[in-house]
Design a protein around this motif. Structure first.
Motif, PDB file in Angstrom:
ATOM      1  N   UNK A 227       0.889  -1.170   0.000  1.00 32.80           N
ATOM      2  CA  UNK A 227       0.000   0.000   0.000  1.00 32.80           C
ATOM      3  C   UNK A 227       0.926   1.218   0.000  1.00 32.80           C
ATOM      4  N   UNK A 228       1.483   1.509  -1.154  1.00 38.53           N
ATOM      5  CA  UNK A 228       2.573   2.490  -1.215  1.00 38.53           C
ATOM      6  C   UNK A 228       2.092   3.907  -0.950  1.00 38.53           C
ATOM      7  N   UNK A 229       3.021   4.698  -0.453  1.00 38.26           N
ATOM      8  CA  UNK A 229       2.722   6.099  -0.123  1.00 38.26           C
ATOM      9  C   UNK A 229       3.689   7.006  -0.893  1.00 38.26           C
ATOM     10  N   UNK A 230       3.583   8.308  -0.626  1.00 40.47           N
ATOM     11  CA  UNK A 230       4.504   9.268  -1.266  1.00 40.47           C
ATOM     12  C   UNK A 230       5.961   8.925  -0.981  1.00 40.47           C
ATOM     13  N   UNK A 231       6.214   8.311   0.168  1.00 37.62           N
ATOM     14  CA  UNK A 231       7.602   7.977   0.524  1.00 37.62           C
ATOM     15  C   UNK A 231       8.162   6.955  -0.476  1.00 37.62           C
TER      16      UNK A 231
ATOM     17  N   UNK B  41       0.589   4.773 -15.602  1.00 35.85           N
ATOM     18  CA  UNK B  41      -0.501   4.291 -14.738  1.00 35.85           C
ATOM     19  C   UNK B  41      -1.453   3.458 -15.585  1.00 35.85           C
ATOM     20  N   UNK B  42      -1.635   2.206 -15.179  1.00 36.04           N
ATOM     21  CA  UNK B  42      -2.381   1.278 -16.049  1.00 36.04           C
ATOM     22  C   UNK B  42      -3.529   0.601 -15.289  1.00 36.04           C
ATOM     23  N   UNK B  43      -4.549   0.137 -16.029  1.00 39.22           N
ATOM     24  CA  UNK B  43      -5.747  -0.443 -15.385  1.00 39.22           C
ATOM     25  C   UNK B  43      -5.633  -1.951 -15.201  1.00 39.22           C
ATOM     26  N   UNK B  44      -6.735  -2.548 -14.732  1.00 37.99           N
ATOM     27  CA  UNK B  44      -6.714  -3.963 -14.351  1.00 37.99           C
ATOM     28  C   UNK B  44      -7.198  -4.898 -15.449  1.00 37.99           C
ATOM     29  N   UNK B  45      -7.792  -4.391 -16.510  1.00 42.92           N
ATOM     30  CA  UNK B  45      -8.504  -5.315 -17.407  1.00 42.92           C
ATOM     31  C   UNK B  45      -7.587  -6.130 -18.318  1.00 42.92           C
ATOM     32  N   UNK B  46      -6.475  -5.503 -18.774  1.00 40.71           N
ATOM     33  CA  UNK B  46      -5.484  -6.219 -19.583  1.00 40.71           C
ATOM     34  C   UNK B  46      -4.127  -5.904 -18.946  1.00 40.71           C
ATOM     35  N   UNK B  47      -3.855  -6.486 -17.765  1.00 42.97           N
ATOM     36  CA  UNK B  47      -2.743  -5.992 -16.945  1.00 42.97           C
ATOM     37  C   UNK B  47      -1.385  -5.967 -17.653  1.00 42.97           C
TER      38      UNK B  47
ATOM     39  N   UNK C 185       8.592   5.207 -13.642  1.00 46.44           N
ATOM     40  CA  UNK C 185       7.947   4.776 -12.391  1.00 46.44           C
ATOM     41  C   UNK C 185       6.527   4.374 -12.785  1.00 46.44           C
ATOM     42  N   UNK C 186       6.213   3.089 -12.615  1.00 41.60           N
ATOM     43  CA  UNK C 186       4.904   2.599 -13.053  1.00 41.60           C
ATOM     44  C   UNK C 186       4.073   2.155 -11.860  1.00 41.60           C
ATOM     45  N   UNK C 187       2.759   2.424 -11.967  1.00 39.55           N
ATOM     46  CA  UNK C 187       1.822   1.914 -10.958  1.00 39.55           C
ATOM     47  C   UNK C 187       0.693   1.169 -11.652  1.00 39.55           C
ATOM     48  N   UNK C 188       0.755  -0.160 -11.639  1.00 38.58           N
ATOM     49  CA  UNK C 188      -0.368  -0.928 -12.177  1.00 38.58           C
ATOM     50  C   UNK C 188      -1.568  -0.842 -11.232  1.00 38.58           C
ATOM     51  N   UNK C 189      -2.736  -1.253 -11.696  1.00 37.68           N
ATOM     52  CA  UNK C 189      -3.910  -1.257 -10.818  1.00 37.68           C
ATOM     53  C   UNK C 189      -3.633  -2.132  -9.600  1.00 37.68           C
TER      54      UNK C 189
ATOM     55  N   UNK D 126      -4.691   4.031  -6.459  1.00 43.89           N
ATOM     56  CA  UNK D 126      -4.596   5.166  -7.371  1.00 43.89           C
ATOM     57  C   UNK D 126      -4.553   6.514  -6.663  1.00 43.89           C
ATOM     58  N   UNK D 127      -5.540   6.795  -5.801  1.00 40.82           N
ATOM     59  CA  UNK D 127      -5.569   8.132  -5.193  1.00 40.82           C
ATOM     60  C   UNK D 127      -4.352   8.423  -4.309  1.00 40.82           C
ATOM     61  N   UNK D 128      -3.644   7.389  -3.843  1.00 40.26           N
ATOM     62  CA  UNK D 128      -2.443   7.652  -3.029  1.00 40.26           C
ATOM     63  C   UNK D 128      -1.186   7.507  -3.897  1.00 40.26           C
ATOM     64  N   UNK D 129      -0.805   6.252  -4.210  1.00 39.72           N
ATOM     65  CA  UNK D 129       0.440   6.049  -4.981  1.00 39.72           C
ATOM     66  C   UNK D 129       0.344   6.662  -6.382  1.00 39.72           C
ATOM     67  N   UNK D 130      -0.796   6.445  -7.068  1.00 36.85           N
ATOM     68  CA  UNK D 130      -0.937   6.954  -8.444  1.00 36.85           C
ATOM     69  C   UNK D 130      -0.849   8.472  -8.482  1.00 36.85           C
ATOM     70  N   UNK D 131      -1.623   9.091  -7.591  1.00 37.64           N
ATOM     71  CA  UNK D 131      -1.651  10.563  -7.608  1.00 37.64           C
ATOM     72  C   UNK D 131      -0.295  11.154  -7.192  1.00 37.64           C
TER      73      UNK D 131
END
Ligand code: NDP
Length: 481
Positions: free
Chosen positions: A37-41, A147-153, A172-176, A207-212
């Motif tokens: 559950x990644x954060x800004x850090x 930043x990518x979604x879950x449907x075709x990971x 720096x990538x953040x998958x769903x 998304x709202x934490x790590x993605x943003x």
């Protein structure tokens, strides 16, 4: 089976996170992995690694970058079955679909972009009147946020990673957060293939934490996002103060237009696929079918008959056409649209039959292909993206009428047209508001051709070459002789 523990991948190393989230196997409803559950850090550490790796990677000749990517493709291909099984558990799709489409396409993405960039040329122009000479050079932009979604990971993540790194960017990538396991496994391959540490970093989480945090980071000048239209608005707002370069591939509400003279046999086979494959969870799936009055009844009868034959169940089982939807919440949302249909007095022709699931799948998020008729064009079923196995079929009379009705939504991602009259195919295809129109086919993709949405389905239609351009800055140098 024990729970998998996913770790962030930063600077070539797998790292622990302070907090973890549960990741559910959609086919059983059980927790099968723990996700950071990644954060800004964590994002800060990943951006810092990517920044440090940038000078070396961007100065590496494109031929060398290409070789590393070809190695990644080979290694991924050699582990195809393992990745297909992982992606199926992550996402709920049948293993055969991941084995034949998603993972081969991820391999292809690395190979295609690795070779495509080798043949790129710079531009030059002589200005005789002033005796000056112009030429361009191309440079990577810097640290790219993906930043990518879950449907075709794997398919969609690699479709961003490959053009970004071949152009010399670091990532720096953040998958769903719902489908992080396959991306985490892919990181093992990066190290084995000899990708330098820090070139690709994965930060997992919400998304709202790590993605943003990625989108808001001043050290990330470029962001490529695939996801929902509502999320994209938040992204635009977050990125606006930094004037970031943005690529947005968003949702769709894709029409299929079927004329009286369509080849009905081919049309039914392909439209069943375009409506229900991957549980209807592909942004390009057809979700509203306009059928000309002369064949309307025949089409509906045959379509429902075929939809009822589709086997829904354990994604591992042979012969299963549809697996489970991504999550309990998403299943409830999709079923909510069927409730709306009922409240509005529409006819639900199939979809509510017994699922007959094996014991281990009783708590999975399954739903049968659902076909609805007698729906008004203004209904939410006809205007909102449902992103599940629900299709509405309505009749139409004239060509002008169907074009107007098909275009009357805020989305413009894809459309299909079915007719044996070539003039009709061209006329209608040219008038539909959609970034891609498939005539007498669906999902036939040429990476050399532009792809993307119109209207609220996204910004910029990109071919593979354009995607590399997106991740590149082109500079003009003018020399006076
Ligand atoms: P979302 O928009 O919910 O999420 C997409 C990604 O963005 C996820 O990684 C999500 O993380 C992240 N995210 C969510 N909120 C933010 C935020 N505030 N800042 C930064 N990142 C954020 O889409 P879904 O994952 O539900 O995917 C389905 C959507 O994607 C559908 O609308 C579909 O049409 C579209 N899509 C479009 C495609 C195209 O090519 N046009 C292709 C495939 C899908 P998290 O999941 O952790 O919240």
């Amino acid at each position: 089976m024990s729970t998998i523990k996913v770790q962030n991948f930063i600077n070539g190393k797998f790292c622990d996170s302070e907090k973890y989230l549960d990741s559910f196997d959609p086919s059983t409803g059980e927790v099968w992995a723990k996700i950071p559950d990644s954060t800004v850090v964590n994002v800060e550490a990943a951006v810092s690694a990517a920044k440090n790796a940038f000078p070396g990677w961007s100065a590496t000749p494109v031929q060398e970058r290409s070789k590393v990517m070809m190695k990644i493709a080979d290694l991924l291909e050699s582990r195809l079955e393992e990745f297909a099984v992982l992606e199926s558990r992550d996402q709920g799709k049948p293993v055969w679909l991941a084995r034949t489409v998603d993972i081969p396409r991820a391999v292809y993405n690395f190979r295609f972009f690795a070779t495509c960039a080798l043949h790129d040329l710079n531009r030059s122009n002589q200005m005789q009147a002033v005796d000056a000479f112009n030429y361009t050079i191309k440079m990577p932009v810097g640290v790219a946020g993906l930043i990518s979604p879950w449907n075709l990971p794997m398919y969609l993540l690699t479709f961003k990673l490959a053009p970004a790194i071949i152009a010399g960017n670091t990532v720096v990538a953040k998958p769903s957060e719902m489908t992080s396991v396959t991306a985490w496994k892919l990181a093992e391959i990066f190290n084995t293939a000899g990708l330098p540490p820090g070139v690709i970093n994965f930060v997992f989480g919400y998304g709202p934490t790590a993605g943003e945090a990625i989108v808001r980071h001043p050290g990330v000048p470029i962001v490529s996002f695939t996801g929902g239209t509502v999320t994209a608005v938040k992204l635009r707002i977050a990125a606006a103060p930094f004037s970031k370069k943005l690529s947005l591939e968003l949702g769709g509400k894709n029409p299929g237009v079927i004329f009286d003279n369509a080849d009905m046999e081919k049309c039914i086979v392909t439209t069943i696929r375009s409506s229900f494959i991957n549980q209807g969870e592909i942004c390009l799936c057809t979700s509203r079918l306009y059928v000309q009055r002369g064949v309307y009844k025949t089409f509906v009868d045959k379509f429902v008959q075929e939809a009822k034959k589709l086997v829904v169940g354990d994604p591992k089982a042979e012969g299963v056409f549809m697996g489970a939807l991504i999550s309990k919440e998403h299943l409830a949302k999709v079923k909510g649209y069927v409730d709306i249909a009922r409240q509005e007095g529409a006819s639900i022709l199939c979809g509510e039959e017994d699922l007959n699931l094996p014991a281990e799948n009783k708590n999975g998020y399954f739903m049968r292909p659902t076909v609805i008729t007698d729906v008004k064009d203004t209904s939410r079923l006809m205007t909102e993206e449902i992103f599940g196995p629900v299709v509405c079929i309505v009749p139409f009379d004239t060509t002008d009428e169907v074009i107007e009705r098909a275009n009357a939504v805020k989305y413009g991602l894809a459309a299909t047209v079915w007719s044996t009259d070539v003039t009709t195919l061209h006329r209608v295809s040219q008038k539909l508001h959609a970034g891609t129109v498939w005539a007498n086919c669906w999902l036939v993709r040429d990476l050399n051709m532009p792809f993307g949405g119109m209207k609220e389905s996204g910004t910029g239609r990109e071919s593979a070459k354009d995607s590399i351009e997106f991740f590149t800055e082109e500079k003009t140098i003018c020399v006076k002789l």
